[in-house]
Design a protein around this motif. Sequence first.
Motif, PDB file in Angstrom:
ATOM      1  N   TYR A 167       0.858  -1.181   0.000  1.00 24.01           N
ATOM      2  CA  TYR A 167       0.000   0.000   0.000  1.00 24.01           C
ATOM      3  C   TYR A 167       0.893   1.229   0.000  1.00 24.01           C
ATOM      4  CZ  TYR A 167      -4.738  -1.803   0.914  1.00 24.01           C
ATOM      5  OH  TYR A 167      -5.977  -2.398   0.805  1.00 24.01           O
ATOM      6  N   ASP A 188      -3.744   4.078  -1.119  1.00 20.74           N
ATOM      7  CA  ASP A 188      -4.117   3.317  -2.303  1.00 20.74           C
ATOM      8  C   ASP A 188      -3.350   2.006  -2.330  1.00 20.74           C
ATOM      9  OD1 ASP A 188      -4.904   4.483  -5.682  1.00 20.74           O
ATOM     10  OD2 ASP A 188      -5.469   2.663  -4.589  1.00 20.74           O
ATOM     11  N   LYS A 189      -3.899   1.053  -3.069  1.00 24.09           N
ATOM     12  CA  LYS A 189      -3.312  -0.272  -3.140  1.00 24.09           C
ATOM     13  C   LYS A 189      -2.080  -0.288  -4.019  1.00 24.09           C
ATOM     14  CE  LYS A 189      -7.821  -2.529  -2.678  1.00 24.09           C
ATOM     15  NZ  LYS A 189      -8.822  -3.407  -3.326  1.00 24.09           N
ATOM     16  N   PRO A 235      -1.903  -6.034  -2.189  1.00 21.20           N
ATOM     17  CA  PRO A 235      -2.612  -5.507  -1.026  1.00 21.20           C
ATOM     18  C   PRO A 235      -3.455  -6.520  -0.251  1.00 21.20           C
ATOM     19  CG  PRO A 235      -3.836  -5.011  -3.002  1.00 21.20           C
ATOM     20  CD  PRO A 235      -2.589  -5.736  -3.439  1.00 21.20           C
ATOM     21  N   GLU A 236      -3.705  -7.691  -0.834  1.00 19.87           N
ATOM     22  CA  GLU A 236      -4.640  -8.630  -0.218  1.00 19.87           C
ATOM     23  C   GLU A 236      -4.173  -9.058   1.176  1.00 19.87           C
ATOM     24  OE1 GLU A 236      -5.052  -8.337  -4.397  1.00 19.87           O
ATOM     25  OE2 GLU A 236      -3.317  -9.109  -3.285  1.00 19.87           O
ATOM     26  N   LYS A 294      -4.298  -3.972   5.609  1.00 22.24           N
ATOM     27  CA  LYS A 294      -4.970  -2.678   5.677  1.00 22.24           C
ATOM     28  C   LYS A 294      -3.967  -1.648   6.149  1.00 22.24           C
ATOM     29  CE  LYS A 294      -8.815  -2.196   7.872  1.00 22.24           C
ATOM     30  NZ  LYS A 294      -9.890  -2.323   8.884  1.00 22.24           N
TER      31      LYS A 294
END
Lengths: 112, 115
Positions: free
Chosen positions: B47, B56-57, B61-62, B65
């Motif tokens: 990120y 933003d990713k 990114p999965e 957070k």
Amino acid sequence: AQSVTQPDIHITVSEGASLELRCNYSYGATPYLFWYVQSPGQGLQLLLKYFSGDTLVQGIKGFEAEFKRSQSSFNLRKPSVHWSDAAEYFCAVDPVNNDMRFGAGTRLTVKP
Amino acid sequence: EAQVTQNPRYLITVTGKKLTVTCSQNMNHEYMSWYRQDPGLGLRQIYYSMNVEVTDKGDVPEGYKVSRKEKRNFPLILESPSPNQTSLYFCASSPQRRRRGDTQYFGPGTRLTVL
């Protein structure tokens, strides 16, 4: 496909010998180019960068790199390696329309 | 001293136990990002944040957070860690973003092991 390639995963050189680490990139336009060094247990430190102009770039710790447009390469060199240069080295590119991309890294071992 | 700090430096945890890795920079940089480093893959961006409240990713990114409530801090949150998130994580910052060529300043890294 756009990519940054460091062909050598691991290189061993003797202390005092010369060093060349290879980096090739595949991008449409010439990106900005970087070399970073990661010493054991440390974060990445910038060695040098190339944006434009003189194709031979001087960096810290006695390193230099040469940009060759015709070969899409940005190889890192040092005339005489010291034991303290043992580390992992990353080539990175900052292309026009994408975020910075790093190569897979080359680990340097220095023999006494 | 200008620096990027990360905590913890080492962490061993178990699958599913939420964790946060903190990142802080004292250079008033606008841009901050998180990378993971895996053998043979180099650094991959997770990120990034262009400024406060703007994130933003990246490429991977999965399972992660982030938040950017203050300019200096950019924590990475793993809500339910899994073993494939075992990796070495780096936080980085630079003065601005999309000013090409800005040097990124990296933290010392956080080695995470998820059992």
